[in-house]
Design an enzyme around this catalytic site. Sequence first.
Site, PDB file in Angstrom:
ATOM      1  N   GLU B  65       0.809  -1.220   0.000  1.00 33.53           N
ATOM      2  CA  GLU B  65       0.000   0.000   0.000  1.00 33.53           C
ATOM      3  C   GLU B  65       0.841   1.269   0.000  1.00 33.53           C
ATOM      4  O   GLU B  65       0.541   2.242  -0.687  1.00 33.53           O
ATOM      5  CB  GLU B  65      -0.955   0.013   1.206  1.00 33.53           C
ATOM      6  CG  GLU B  65      -2.136  -0.957   1.096  1.00 33.53           C
ATOM      7  CD  GLU B  65      -1.769  -2.414   1.362  1.00 33.53           C
ATOM      8  OE1 GLU B  65      -0.624  -2.685   1.794  1.00 33.53           O
ATOM      9  OE2 GLU B  65      -2.632  -3.289   1.131  1.00 33.53           O
ATOM     10  N   HIS B 134     -11.971  -4.976   8.745  1.00 34.70           N
ATOM     11  CA  HIS B 134     -12.470  -4.592   7.418  1.00 34.70           C
ATOM     12  C   HIS B 134     -13.694  -3.695   7.497  1.00 34.70           C
ATOM     13  O   HIS B 134     -14.364  -3.495   6.491  1.00 34.70           O
ATOM     14  CB  HIS B 134     -12.885  -5.825   6.610  1.00 34.70           C
ATOM     15  CG  HIS B 134     -11.763  -6.699   6.148  1.00 34.70           C
ATOM     16  ND1 HIS B 134     -10.984  -7.426   7.011  1.00 34.70           N
ATOM     17  CD2 HIS B 134     -11.295  -6.975   4.909  1.00 34.70           C
ATOM     18  CE1 HIS B 134     -10.085  -8.125   6.311  1.00 34.70           C
ATOM     19  NE2 HIS B 134     -10.253  -7.859   5.037  1.00 34.70           N
TER      20      HIS B 134
END
Lengths: 336, 332
Positions: B65, B134
């Site tokens: 990322e 999440h």
Amino acid sequence: MSAARRKEAAATSGSHAVAHAPDRDALYERMLLVRRFEERCVELYSSGLIRGFLHLYIGEEAVAVGVLDHLREDDAVVATYRDHGQALVRGVPIGPVMAEMLGKAEGVCRGRGGSMHLFHAPTRFYGGNGIVGGGLPLAIGLGLADRMQGRDRVTVCFFGEGAMAEGEFHESINLAALWRLPVLFLCENNLYAMGTALDRSESETNLAVKAASYEVPAWSCDGMDVLAVWEAARRAVELVRDSGGPVFLEAKTYRFRAHSMYDADRYREKAEIEHWRERDPLLLLRTTLLADGATEKDLEAVDARVTAVIDEAVAYAEAGTDEPVDELLTFVTSGR
Amino acid sequence: MTTTAVQETTYREAVREAMREAMQRDERVFLMGEDVGRYGGGFGVSLGMIEEFGEVRVRDTPLSESAFVGAGIGAALGGMRPIVEVMTVNFVMLAMDQIVNTAAALRHMTGGQFSVPLVIRMTTGGGRQLAAQHSHSLENWFAHVPGLRVLAPGTIEDARCMLWPALLDPDPVVIVEHGSLYNAKGPAPTPGTEVDIDRAVVRRPGDDLTLVTYGGSLGLVLDAAERLAVEGISAEVIDLRVLRPLDSAAVAESVCRTHRAVVVDEGWRTLGMSAEVSARIMEDCFYDLDAPVDRVCTQEVPIPYAKHLEEAALPSVERVLTAARGAVGRDG
Ligand SMILES: Cc1ncc(C[n+]2csc(CCOP(=O)(O)OP(=O)(O)O)c2C)c(N)n1
Ligand SMILES: [Mg+2]
């Protein structure tokens, strides 16, 4: 750029035509410029004119000087908080660099960045980065833009050996290798990350071996010998430009001064520092130049020239103005 | 697709159409992120785009990322207009350094020499039993940072129309898409619709109180307003949709008129968007308030997996109704 800044840039420009043999006199003069500039910074720091963190490059000058000689004007440079050498050698105007150190409106970043965050758009100098490893993703992105737009530009990204423990190094070199991005990963291995010696932070201390595991051509050079750096970097930059893919070059170097002005340097032996000082890059090249026929007088003249440039830069910076506080919130966004 | 009848679409398709249109309009625009290509996007948003635009402009990245968000920054500096997709706001934490220390700071730190015209899209929010890694709503982290613009499209129209102005913005823009919205159906916006990325919008006018919300909570707040209407309470619903810079004026205009406000935010209450909005209401409307500002937020817990626990943690229509009734003095 104001007219004054343009003049300044022209006077001290370090963006040179790519050469096939090193101009030793020029390399010497550039190393000396960086050395004397930083010595002056120490004085200005002691007198309180420079504040904040000040990381000196003294001892490591051969690296920036040897590497940047191979860049074209349209190439890009990404550096770290230890960035004075790269900035000056790249041709960022010395007056505005010094003005930045003094936090003046005439500084390259109008006093917003300081020593650690020197940036200069006209020379494509993308910092200066206060985050260890933080410049690496940015550098591969510059390479990605070049690749996608079909340009043969090279981005050189300087970072310390300490940054090789950061995830951003591994993520970035992996992506650069995978996507074949034209980036030179230039590791300045000065053996310490603040007070942490290389073998206390890396399981594999052979850094080129580590980089090579990403399928990137990787090798090391003697970072104290500017001619060795020059030659290694010539091959490296050529390889990046010709192949379009990344290369890793380690320059084995040493910083003679503490990590920053805050550091009491408790973590290494004085004898070790003295040992490395015998291989001072300026001393090495000086010896070569003298052997090749230069005279002490010639070299004194170089010193005088460099000192004059720095005097002028300091005068420029000291005559600088404070950015009006009304401008505090300028440049946060485009105010679109 | 030349039919003039109103087309049905989904929020997911709206985001995809926005990206397709941007890539057709400007060849500097490209998409990169984890699994945006062959997989079609972690949430199926970019399905079919690699076939249409090829691997150069729809780039599958490794799991890194920080590197690919940072590469987006560098590519933007190098003249491209990247759209970087990060699967979820939880994962974007791994790229926080690049976003906060570089993208957001660069213009200012360089005295205006450089700007970062980058768009970073990501999924946010809970409600799908994905548990604590999440499901969070961390968009307030970005909204905290000077130098960023933060957009939270809560409707199909905003999902379709915010991307282009975001790409035109010379500064970095973070777009958060609530995961539960992707399947939402509705009419496709008429081509050429322009939406504002500076201002909040009134989604339902009302007189008795103001419900302020954004993103994934918009739907339940509109449902609550409908039920309040049945009870004879007229609620105005404001969709913030731009979390930074926050459109305090729109909120103040409404609350100074209705004299009562409830802020509904799927983020946690402590130091969240709702805290900021209620502080601004206090600053702007103190003498016009007839009741304390109330807030409906996610309970202060990492979101649990079990359905009933997750539901208990997240804002609900019932909780909004209770707060709204309290604000107008009809509790119990
Ligand atoms: C992400 C991050 N962690 C820690 C620091 C504090 N820090 C500044 S310089 C430095 C050492 C870095 O060493 P190296 O990469 O070898 O570069 P050198 O200073 O030797 O040039 C550290 C730990 C930082 N600036 N950024
Ligand atoms: Mg080091």
